[in-house]
Design a protein around this motif. Sequence first.
Motif: not given
Length: 146
Positions: A44-48, A58-66
């Motif tokens: 459910i996250s967007q990943h870079l 390298g990586t990170t993820r973004i979760r949209y909480l609202d």
Amino acid sequence: MSNLVIKVADFSEEFPAIAAIRKSVFQEEQGVDPALEFDGKDEISQHLIAYLDVEAVGTTRIRYLDAQTAKIERLAVLSTARGQGIGQKIMENALVVIANKNIREVVIHSQEYVKRLYHKLNFVEEGEIFEEAGIPHVKMRKVFHF
């Protein structure tokens, strides 16, 4: 470092590389339990993902909480690629992705020893140090002013 490419990941194609980076950094280096690291929220996250000379490093993820808040999680850079500013560049890219969605607020749980990175990006500490996965963290927040 002219051969650094950071992009929004194609989850189905690039998640194995993302998982390998996170396993190396969080499980092998830091001893994080795999059940905590792979928490069921990746889908459910967007990943870079960052590639240096075509190698995923390298990586990170973004979760949209609202509708107004995003949380950046799981920032990881392989030990062989550290010290070149890749983590900061991944974060800068993640912040652009979030800002382009008109999300006003970004929160992170920073490992205590890397909070300087987030201060450079204008995140502000909130509250006390707490433990997450056995590692000291601090909650940090950044608000965009559109």
